[in-house]
Scaffold this motif. Structure first.
Motif: not given
Length: 720
Positions: A265-269
């Motif tokens: 989920v890091t790319p979307f945070v």
């Protein structure tokens, strides 16, 4: 600002709302503000006096805060009327700002959210949590050490340690109240830091008052995880009722599922949120370097790369209070420092390495056992057995204090006796009473106090039995050298064995930090590890058969009684016994006994055979070669010295808790200090000689050959 909890207590002890000074140190340091829950009088005028309101740099933000404060003056509409506790919320600019930020400065949504928190505070009785109404439930939850406030980061933000491995969901009566208590403790520290000017905020956000989480997932398992409903309620509580409080979270040894999810989920945070969660994957020095960017290593626990090995003590954390107030506003490191300086009031008895706490009443004795971390970590059935045994012993104790203090009131002792009889409470009570009577008859207390010194010195001078070093698991090692002859006195031999076993036991129960064979911080972790394993209350027997002959062997009558005493009165104390190069008849005898000994006991005894040069390799899994004696192929060439082993150092006051290597190191240090303190030349002092010459002469004298390798009769033992 020096009183962390000046307004803690009943509402009657707090100034009336009309006399409240908005923004004062007293109001901001109280755990729960004691006003009616909203600004009284002219809101605009009061806000203009508040330094937090003045810190807001945008006019639009000031207008929003003033509007929210005005809206909260009105009573709630609907069925929730009268069910709010807005103290510390409605009348607190910092809280108003946080709730507005959490709702993107939407006035309607912020009012709805903060009123929801006020209703939650009423339902959970947050004022009662802070005032100690639920102290028993909080103490039960906190005793495991699963959550507490300790230290600050480099920006002055308080750190909350979370250790899921220490959770015990089966014995957690009020997990949400405990979580709320810890959050209130952290918020009180925040207010104290802000008032003292020790909180470093963003230059563009002077009201950035947040906490830091240190989460240790090491040793965590599914059995330690709380129920799903508790986890859901805990997350909801932090999100909805403590908004904008998380500064950063440092996570070590995270489960792979959590790491994989965060990576996905890091790319979307957004980058700000991503920076809040720090997964620390480094080990050893690399972890220490990374964490030193955020924390002072001296205040950080070793698991997170720090150097503060002082174990957490729940009683000190919950009960360590200043005379000016309570524990609110203090974190654990400050409580430790204040306790050492005598500035902290404590309501539990202190202990020392050579003396157990004095039990002043039956209630305190039972509480000592009931609240022990090892007991709290047991499964419910076993925990109930320990508490039942403690209660039975308390009711039946009519003998001298020697039978009870430090024995019947010791949780570790009760655990060992219960384990030895398969958790049969009645049998354990009988064995404990028999041991108590034996200890009184044998005069164990007098033996520990030095009453039989001449007998012990005579027996110990043979070098036949002594305590020296620790194995890799931190267990003290009891050395037996069968090359030395037995003196032939049955009673004296038994007394010497009991003395040495008591010395080994003391190294487990009252460990000293200066023992060189022990890993740093081991003594502070003993209580935590004992909760899950009995290894921490055991010692190791190392029997060296080199030079053994039947002439050196004690009489069989003496051997039988020694075995009987150890089995009856020191149960579950032997971790392992290593027989080094025993003769063939001993090997055959032991193999024959295997048919009559239970598997657990038989597996504790291991026969090690091989040449001296190969012994370190055969023992490497258990013993450090540097600590193993030279006669066993190790690198420790310093011979045993009975005088050092029995001598009480002036700085310690007792030999109990110390093994030979630590005593030898202390003796050498004392001799070095005495030699350097002495005048190197008659009639000349350090000032007359000059510092350089004095040091040169002092060292020359100290390292004279007679000091290194021993002198004539009457000289002290050689150093090397």
């Amino acid at each position: 600002s020096s009183s962390p909890t000046a307004s803690q207590g009943s509402p009657a002890s707090v100034a009336a709302p009309s006399s409240r000074s908005v923004g004062s140190a007293t109001a901001r340091l109280s755990p729960v503000d004691a006003t009616e829950g909203s600004f009284s009088g002219d809101v605009a005028a009061l806000l203009e006096l508040d330094p937090d309101f003045q810190a807001l740099q945008k006019p639009s933000e000031r207008e929003a805060v003033a509007a929210l404060a005005q809206a909260l003056q009105r009573p709630p509409a609907g069925p929730s009327e009268g069910a709010e506790d807005g103290r510390g919320l409605f009348d607190n600019v910092d809280a108003l700002v946080r709730y507005l930020r959490a709702r993107q400065w939407d006035l309607g949504k912020a009012e709805e959210m903060i009123r929801c928190s006020a209703r939650w505070r009423k339902e959970i009785d947050l004022a009662g949590v802070s005032a100690g109404v639920y102290a028993a439930d909080v103490a039960t939850d906190n005793a495991h050490g699963k959550m507490y406030v300790r230290g600050f980061d480099c920006r002055g933000r308080p750190a909350i340690y979370m250790k899921p491995k220490n959770d015990n969901p089966a014995d957690s009566p009020a997990p949400l109240k405990h979580l709320a208590y810890c959050m209130q403790r952290a918020e009180a520290c925040l207010r104290r830091q802000a008032v003292g000017g020790k909180l470093t905020g963003d230059i563009n956000d002077l009201l950035s008052r947040k906490v830091v989480l240190l989460i240790d997932f090491s040793g965590c398992s599914l059995s330690k995880m709380p129920a799903l409903s508790v986890s859901r309620d805990s997350i909801g509580m932090l999100q909805n009722h403590y908004p904008e409080r998380l500064g950063q979270a440092f996570i070590i040894d995270a489960p792979w599922v959590m790491s994989a999810f965060m990576n996905a989920v890091t790319p979307f945070v957004d980058p700000v949120t991503r920076e809040k969660f720090q997964f620390v994957t480094e080990e050893g020095p690399a972890r220490a370097v990374r964490m030193s960017q955020y924390f002072d290593s001296a205040t950080l626990e070793p698991e997170f790369g720090g150097m503060n090995s002082r174990a957490f003590d729940s009683r000190l954390f919950l009960q360590g209070a200043t005379e000016a107030g309570g524990e609110f506003g203090l974190e654990f490191n400050e409580q430790v420092a204040l306790l050492a300086s005598g500035a902290l009031r404590v309501d539990f008895p202190a202990s020392s390495p050579s003396q157990r706490p004095v039990v002043e009443s039956p209630a305190s004795s039972l509480w000592t056992v009931f609240s022990d971390a090892r007991v709290l970590a047991l499964p419910p059935a076993e925990r109930a057995a320990v508490r039942k045994l403690a209660t039975m012993l308390e009711e039946s104790t009519t003998s001298t204090p020697e039978d009870s203090v430090g024995f019947f009131d010791d949780a570790g002792t009760l655990l060992r006796y219960l384990r030895s009889v398969g958790w049969d409470v009645a049998r354990a009570e009988q064995r404990l009473h028999r041991t108590a009577a034996w200890r009184r008859e044998f005069e164990v207390l007098a033996l520990r106090q030095g009453a039989k010194h001449e007998i012990i010195a005579r027996e110990n001078a043979t070098g036949r039995l002594y305590v020296r070093g620790f194995d890799r698991y931190g267990r003290p090692v009891l050395h037996v050298k069968l090359r030395h002859s037995d003196l032939g006195c049955h009673e004296d031999a038994i007394m010497h064995v009991v003395y040495c076993v008591e010395r080994a036991v003391a190294c487990v129960d009252f460990p000293r930090a200066d023992s060189p064979g022990r890993a740093p911080g081991h003594e502070d972790q003993a209580c935590q590890r004992a909760a899950s394993s009995s290894a921490d209350v055991q010692f190791v027997l190392l029997v060296d058969f080199a030079g053994y002959s039947r002439e050196n062997r004690p009489p069989l009558r003496t051997l039988r009684e020694i075995v009987a005493v150890l089995q009856a009165h020191f149960p579950e104390r032997l971790g392992h016994a290593y027989l080094i190069n025993p003769p063939l008849q001993v090997v055959l005898l032991w193999r024959t006994l295997s048919f009559f000994v239970n598997a657990g006991t038989y597996n504790k005894v291991q026969i090690i055979q091989g040449p001296e040069a190969q012994l370190p390799n055969l023992l490497k899994d258990v013993f450090d070669e540097d600590c193993l004696e030279h006669s066993l192929g190790g690198k420790n060439a310093l011979p045993f010295d009975s005088e050092v082993f029995l001598k009480v150092q002036p700085t310690e006051g007792s030999v109990y808790g110390a093994e030979f290597d630590s005593q030898l190191a202390a003796s050498q240090a004392a001799r070095l200090a005495a030699s350097l303190d002495a005048s190197p030349k008659e009639g000349n002092d350090a000032a007359a000689l000059g510092a350089t010459e004095w040091v040169r002469v002092g060292w020359k004298r100290f390292f004279a050959l007679e000091s290194l390798f021993g002198g004539g009769a009457g000289q002290e033992a050689p150093l090397w």
